[in-house]
Design an enzyme around this catalytic site. Structure first.
Site, PDB file in Angstrom:
ATOM      1  N   THR A 153       0.837  -1.205   0.000  1.00 27.87           N
ATOM      2  CA  THR A 153       0.000   0.000   0.000  1.00 27.87           C
ATOM      3  C   THR A 153       0.871   1.253   0.000  1.00 27.87           C
ATOM      4  OG1 THR A 153      -1.573  -1.243   1.360  1.00 27.87           O
ATOM      5  CG2 THR A 153      -1.964   1.102   1.162  1.00 27.87           C
TER       6      THR A 153
ATOM      7  N   ARG B 100       7.821  -2.828   2.762  1.00 23.66           N
ATOM      8  CA  ARG B 100       7.983  -2.958   4.213  1.00 23.66           C
ATOM      9  C   ARG B 100       8.324  -4.390   4.564  1.00 23.66           C
ATOM     10  NH1 ARG B 100       3.061   1.005   6.232  1.00 23.66           N
ATOM     11  NH2 ARG B 100       3.894   2.811   5.112  1.00 23.66           N
TER      12      ARG B 100
ATOM     13  N   SER C 142       6.193   3.353   8.834  1.00 21.31           N
ATOM     14  CA  SER C 142       5.021   4.045   9.353  1.00 21.31           C
ATOM     15  C   SER C 142       4.703   3.709  10.800  1.00 21.31           C
ATOM     16  CB  SER C 142       3.834   3.734   8.440  1.00 21.31           C
ATOM     17  OG  SER C 142       2.751   4.515   8.800  1.00 21.31           O
ATOM     18  N   HIS C 143       3.525   3.130  11.000  1.00 22.67           N
ATOM     19  CA  HIS C 143       3.014   2.862  12.338  1.00 22.67           C
ATOM     20  C   HIS C 143       3.502   1.518  12.872  1.00 22.67           C
ATOM     21  CE1 HIS C 143       0.631   1.318   9.130  1.00 22.67           C
ATOM     22  NE2 HIS C 143       0.157   0.374   9.933  1.00 22.67           N
TER      23      HIS C 143
ATOM     24  N   ASP D  86       1.900   9.188  14.170  1.00 22.56           N
ATOM     25  CA  ASP D  86       2.518   7.856  14.096  1.00 22.56           C
ATOM     26  C   ASP D  86       4.022   7.925  13.832  1.00 22.56           C
ATOM     27  OD1 ASP D  86       2.424   8.734  11.472  1.00 22.56           O
ATOM     28  OD2 ASP D  86       2.174   6.726  10.665  1.00 22.56           O
TER      29      ASP D  86
ATOM     30  N   ASP E 271       6.009   7.940  11.227  1.00 22.43           N
ATOM     31  CA  ASP E 271       6.571   8.877  10.255  1.00 22.43           C
ATOM     32  C   ASP E 271       5.778  10.173  10.132  1.00 22.43           C
ATOM     33  OD1 ASP E 271       4.460   7.457   9.123  1.00 22.43           O
ATOM     34  OD2 ASP E 271       5.221   7.695   7.092  1.00 22.43           O
TER      35      ASP E 271
ATOM     36  N   ASP F  15       2.578  10.916   9.419  1.00 26.76           N
ATOM     37  CA  ASP F  15       1.510  11.215   8.471  1.00 26.76           C
ATOM     38  C   ASP F  15       0.121  10.871   9.000  1.00 26.76           C
ATOM     39  OD1 ASP F  15       1.857   8.496   8.248  1.00 26.76           O
ATOM     40  OD2 ASP F  15       2.182   8.460   6.075  1.00 26.76           O
ATOM     41  N   ARG F  16       0.052  10.054  10.038  1.00 21.70           N
ATOM     42  CA  ARG F  16      -1.272   9.716  10.602  1.00 21.70           C
ATOM     43  C   ARG F  16      -1.610  10.626  11.782  1.00 21.70           C
ATOM     44  NH1 ARG F  16      -2.444   3.332  10.431  1.00 21.70           N
ATOM     45  NH2 ARG F  16      -1.686   2.986   8.323  1.00 21.70           N
TER      46      ARG F  16
ATOM     47  N   THR G  96      -7.869   2.343  -1.268  1.00 16.84           N
ATOM     48  CA  THR G  96      -7.005   2.630  -0.125  1.00 16.84           C
ATOM     49  C   THR G  96      -5.587   2.924  -0.602  1.00 16.84           C
ATOM     50  OG1 THR G  96      -8.303   1.283   1.361  1.00 16.84           O
ATOM     51  CG2 THR G  96      -5.989   1.581   1.938  1.00 16.84           C
TER      52      THR G  96
ATOM     53  N   GLU H 249      -9.924   6.355   6.486  1.00 19.84           N
ATOM     54  CA  GLU H 249     -10.300   5.839   7.805  1.00 19.84           C
ATOM     55  C   GLU H 249      -9.084   5.405   8.614  1.00 19.84           C
ATOM     56  OE1 GLU H 249      -9.502   2.542   8.281  1.00 19.84           O
ATOM     57  OE2 GLU H 249      -8.871   2.441   6.175  1.00 19.84           O
ATOM     58  N   SER H 250      -7.965   5.141   7.924  1.00 18.52           N
ATOM     59  CA  SER H 250      -6.764   4.647   8.593  1.00 18.52           C
ATOM     60  C   SER H 250      -5.975   5.801   9.218  1.00 18.52           C
ATOM     61  CB  SER H 250      -5.909   3.875   7.603  1.00 18.52           C
ATOM     62  OG  SER H 250      -5.629   4.667   6.456  1.00 18.52           O
TER      63      SER H 250
ATOM     64  N   LYS I  15      -0.531  12.323   3.391  1.00 21.20           N
ATOM     65  CA  LYS I  15      -1.364  12.681   4.527  1.00 21.20           C
ATOM     66  C   LYS I  15      -0.453  13.302   5.573  1.00 21.20           C
ATOM     67  CE  LYS I  15      -1.497   7.934   6.335  1.00 21.20           C
ATOM     68  NZ  LYS I  15      -0.950   7.085   5.258  1.00 21.20           N
TER      69      LYS I  15
HETATM   70  C1  G16 Z   1      -0.604   3.463   4.362  1.00 24.45           C
HETATM   71  C2  G16 Z   1      -1.120   4.253   3.206  1.00 24.45           C
HETATM   72  C3  G16 Z   1      -2.527   4.676   3.456  1.00 24.45           C
HETATM   73  C4  G16 Z   1      -3.387   3.476   3.786  1.00 24.45           C
HETATM   74  C5  G16 Z   1      -2.785   2.752   4.968  1.00 24.45           C
HETATM   75  C6  G16 Z   1      -3.511   1.484   5.379  1.00 24.45           C
HETATM   76  O1  G16 Z   1      -0.508   4.269   5.481  1.00 24.45           O
HETATM   77  O2  G16 Z   1      -0.321   5.398   2.991  1.00 24.45           O
HETATM   78  O3  G16 Z   1      -2.985   5.359   2.353  1.00 24.45           O
HETATM   79  O4  G16 Z   1      -4.677   3.853   4.082  1.00 24.45           O
HETATM   80  O5  G16 Z   1      -1.463   2.391   4.647  1.00 24.45           O
HETATM   81  O6  G16 Z   1      -3.246   0.490   4.506  1.00 24.45           O
HETATM   82  P1  G16 Z   1      -3.618  -1.018   4.773  1.00 24.45           P
HETATM   83  O7  G16 Z   1      -5.065  -1.012   5.177  1.00 24.45           O
HETATM   84  O8  G16 Z   1      -3.343  -1.638   3.458  1.00 24.45           O
HETATM   85  O9  G16 Z   1      -2.743  -1.526   5.905  1.00 24.45           O
HETATM   86  P2  G16 Z   1       0.837   4.373   6.297  1.00 24.45           P
HETATM   87  O10 G16 Z   1       0.523   5.340   7.394  1.00 24.45           O
HETATM   88  O11 G16 Z   1       1.102   2.977   6.779  1.00 24.45           O
HETATM   89  O12 G16 Z   1       1.852   4.862   5.316  1.00 24.45           O
END
Ligand code: G16
Length: 542
Positions: free
Chosen positions: A19, A23, A114-115, A278, A280, A282-283, A345, A365-366, A377
């Protein structure tokens, strides 16, 4: 000038970006040639690098500095004229997007999972962002993946490690490395969008908040902006020092992982406002005193109040949300008479809409919210937008959200995650759902209007993305959605999204788990979750 070495290598399987980038566990990335293969595949896929500038930085997690040194030496070997690196290797994802755009660079490489947790046994990640500042679209990530599968060598120079901790320029081979303050450009951008005067006045008058940086990248950004520039009392920022393992935490700003913040916002003496970001940056998660704002509602409320923020005083061009996000923002768009877009997504899908001026605000929603100010984001952006709205309206978070529900109705919403399930079982469950034909069927008190696997045609560039999540939509607009996460590194995570529209204000106070109970049961039964995964309950509910 240092000699360029060409190192023979062989492909690794599975270097397919998910996504948001590639990772994997640190141990996977630390294998000889693993990172190098991927970076070379990026460089080979994005065109002529000669004389160009690249931005590099990450969320400070374990392995960040090691990876940056490798990337710098590979960039020097590949012909880049300059690489801009955040001091200490630190750069939040939205700040990276800001810097890529401001200095018109040839994109950037962001190191983050990320998270996901960090540390020697935890996760690492890498992604390439394009010159517009956003995550590479699928056409590019697919080209990168294809290149990883045929790679036979990579280029690197032999040189000593670069000092990443002192601001200034230094040479590396024939290339310049510029170490810059990772906060300054971003803070300036925020100041241009929001009413810092009004927010400063609110803090001066006793408004209280807590921001939980979760020992991740936003610590320095939040301290500079909230405490230094806006005058919030020292200590407003919690867990503000970035640590390689996030203090053994899970830097995911939700009700489960940001429990310190949730506790701090509970009870009569709690501050007025709470927020977290989070790994990085962005959340975001938004809390009022004893009140949780879902990310979908947060986007809707911010959109409805956008003109209170100076950067958006002229109104919004459109609102975009990912498919599993609730339709609450669509109701605001309808009232404002502007388009509402529904994308798959992944923030990368918003890029074309933002570039084309079709949308101004976007959200998922995430725990993702943002606007056209960058192409990622942006956690702190959402926090400042809320602060701006709170400072001008002078009402509590709960009062603003409940008034919003009274005006628009409430899209009652919840997401249930089943983490770490067996990958084959998860795939089987999705195949089973894909095979169902439910139109006209009665499930409990609901009748199915249609079910499908969401496919998206980008309205700007016409690209098509298929298999983006199973939707079961009922005649009253309620729905359940099933997706497998594209960001995990172990097993599979099944996400179940449940939504029902509640126009009756006397029922708006109900706990979503109660209000959605029948749909939750329908979703579990339809997907045969217990039989297929052995799980009777989700691991995370948000
Ligand atoms: C990433 C993407 C987001 C996505 C999220 C959740 O977020 O940048 O656009 O909504 O993953 O993805 P999934 O439901 O596939 O785990 P982040 O914050 O992890 O970069």
């Amino acid at each position: 000038m240092a000699a360029v070495k060409t190192i023979p290598t062989t492909p690794f399987s599975g270097q397919k970006p998910g996504t948001s980038g590639l990772r994997k566990k640190v141990k996977v990335f630390a294998q000889p040639h693993y990172l190098e293969n991927f970076v070379q595949a990026v460089f080979d896929s994005i065109g002529d690098l000669g004389g160009k500038t690249l931005v590099v930085g990450g969320d400070g997690r374990y392995h960040n500095r090691t990876a940056i040194q490798t990337i710098l030496k590979m960039a020097a070997a590949s012909g880049f004229a300059k690489v801009m690196v955040g001091r200490g290797g630190i750069l939040s994802t939205p700040a990276a997007s800001c810097v890529i755009r401001k200095y018109k660079t040839f994109g950037g490489i962001i190191l983050s999972a990320s998270h996901n947790p960090g540390g020697p046994d935890e996760d690492f990640g890498i992604k390439y962002n394009i010159p517009a500042g956003g995550p590479a679209p699928e056409a590019i990530t697919e080209a990168i993946y294809a290149r990883t599968q045929e790679i036979s060598s990579y280029k690197i120079i032999e040189a000593a490690d670069v000092d990443l901790d002192t601001i200034g320029e230094r040479g590396l081979g024939g290339m310049t490395v510029q170490v810059f303050d990772p906060v300054a450009d971003y803070a300036e951008l925020m100041e241009s969008l929001f009413d810092f005067g009004a927010i400063r006045a609110a803090f001066a008058a006793g408004f209280r908040m807590k921001f939980d940086a979760m020992h991740a990248v936003t610590g320095p950004y939040a301290t500079e902006i909230l405490e230094n520039r806006l005058g919030a009392p020292k200590g407003t920022v919690m867990n503000g020092v970035p640590l390689e393992d996030f203090g053994h935490g899970h830097p995911d700003p939700n009700l489960v992982h940001a429990h310190d913040l949730v506790e701090a916002l509970t009870g009569a003496g709690a501050p007025d406002f709470g927020a977290a970001s989070d790994g990085d940056g962005d959340r975001n998660m938004i809390l009022g005193r004893d009140f949780y704002v879902t990310p979908s509602d947060s986007l809707a409320v911010l959109a409805a109040n956008a003109t209170l923020c100076p950067g958006y005083a002229r109104g919004l061009k459109g609102i975009a949300r990912s498919m599993p996000t609730s339709a609450a923002p669509d109701r605001v768009a309808a009232k404002l008479g502007i388009p509402a877009w529904e994308t798959p997504t992944g923030w990368k899908f918003f890029g074309t809409l933002l570039d084309a001026g079709k949308a101004t605000f976007c959200g998922e929603e995430s725990f993702g919210t943002g606007s056209d100010h960058v192409r990622e984001k942006d956690g702190l952006w959402a926090v400042l937008a809320w602060l701006n709205v709170l400072a001008v309206r002078k009402q509590s978070v709960a009062d603003i959200v409940t008034a919003h529900w009274r005006e628009y109705g409430r899209n009652v919403y919840s997401r249930h995650d089943y983490e770490g399930i067996d990958s084959a079982a998860a795939e089987g469950l999705m195949e089973h759902l894909r095979g169902l034909s439910l139109k006209g069927e009665r499930l409990g008190t609901y009748t199915v209007a249609f079910n499908d696997d969401f496919a998206y045609t980008d309205p700007v560039d016409g690209s098509v993305s298929k298999k983006q999540g199973i939707r079961v939509v009922f005649e009253d607009g309620s729905r359940v959605v099933f997706r497998l996460s594209g960001t995990g590194t172990e097993g599979a995570t099944l996400r179940v999204y449940i939504e029902r529209f509640e126009p009756d204000a006397t029922k708006h106070h109900l706990d979503p788990q109660v209000a959605l109970a029948d749909l939750i049961t329908i979703a579990r039964d339809l997907a045969q979750i217990e039989a297929r995964t052995g799980r009777t309950e989700p691991t995370v509910i948000t």
